[in-house]
Design a protein around this motif. Structure first.
Motif, PDB file in Angstrom:
ATOM      1  N   GLY A   6      -5.894  -8.760  -9.044  1.00  0.00           N
ATOM      2  CA  GLY A   6      -7.007  -8.130  -8.345  1.00  0.00           C
ATOM      3  C   GLY A   6      -7.468  -6.902  -9.104  1.00  0.00           C
ATOM      4  O   GLY A   6      -6.837  -6.485 -10.086  1.00  0.00           O
ATOM      5  N   LEU A  11      -6.137  -3.398  -5.380  1.00  0.00           N
ATOM      6  CA  LEU A  11      -4.815  -4.016  -5.266  1.00  0.00           C
ATOM      7  C   LEU A  11      -3.681  -2.984  -5.179  1.00  0.00           C
ATOM      8  O   LEU A  11      -2.755  -3.148  -4.382  1.00  0.00           O
ATOM      9  CB  LEU A  11      -4.594  -4.945  -6.461  1.00  0.00           C
ATOM     10  N   THR A  60      -9.090 -11.401  -4.516  1.00  0.00           N
ATOM     11  CA  THR A  60      -7.677 -11.420  -4.893  1.00  0.00           C
ATOM     12  C   THR A  60      -7.255 -12.845  -5.202  1.00  0.00           C
ATOM     13  O   THR A  60      -7.581 -13.770  -4.449  1.00  0.00           O
ATOM     14  CB  THR A  60      -6.816 -10.870  -3.733  1.00  0.00           C
TER      15      THR A  60
END
Length: 128
Positions: A6, A11, A60
């Motif tokens: 990500g 992230l 993601t």
């Protein structure tokens, strides 16, 4: 082993809790024990992470590598559980989550000095 990709600023703040959510799904759907967590996070700069149109910076990617043996319905249940739990815990839309399961033969796994087909002491079932 699970690899999660990500954008770094998206992230990094959630990776500990995301690991917990992913592992919880692995436990409930696959029956993995608590001590079988193997997650690798790959936070990337925006310049190094291209994603499809219609996605946000929360996009993601989750790659799940596992030994062959899980039934189709088990794998689908895992994917759906991940979509549901990640959206519930982080508000990340399922449109922004991509999950792939990569299966390898048991003999193609190496751990503890042996191959997966030689491991007779696993504390979980592979054929579920």
């Amino acid at each position: 082993m699970i690899v999660i990709y990500g954008i770094d600023n998206q992230l990094n703040p959630i990776k500990r809790k995301l690991s917990d959510v992913i592992h919880s799904c692995m436990q409930s759907v696959l029956g993995l024990p608590e001590n079988k967590r193997a997650h690798r996070f790959v936070p990337l700069s925006k310049d190094d992470f291209f994603y499809p149109e219609g996605r946000t910076e929360a996009y993601t990617v989750i790659e799940i590598n596992m030994m062959k043996g899980r039934e189709i319905h088990t794998q689908k249940s895992l994917i759906k559980a991940l979509f549901k739990q990640i959206e519930r815990e982080f508000g990340i839309s399922s449109v922004d989550i991509e999950i792939t399961i990569k299966e390898q033969e048991k003999y193609q796994w190496g751990f503890r000095g042996m191959t997966g087909d030689e491991a007779l002491d696993l504390k979980y079932e592979v054929n579920v």
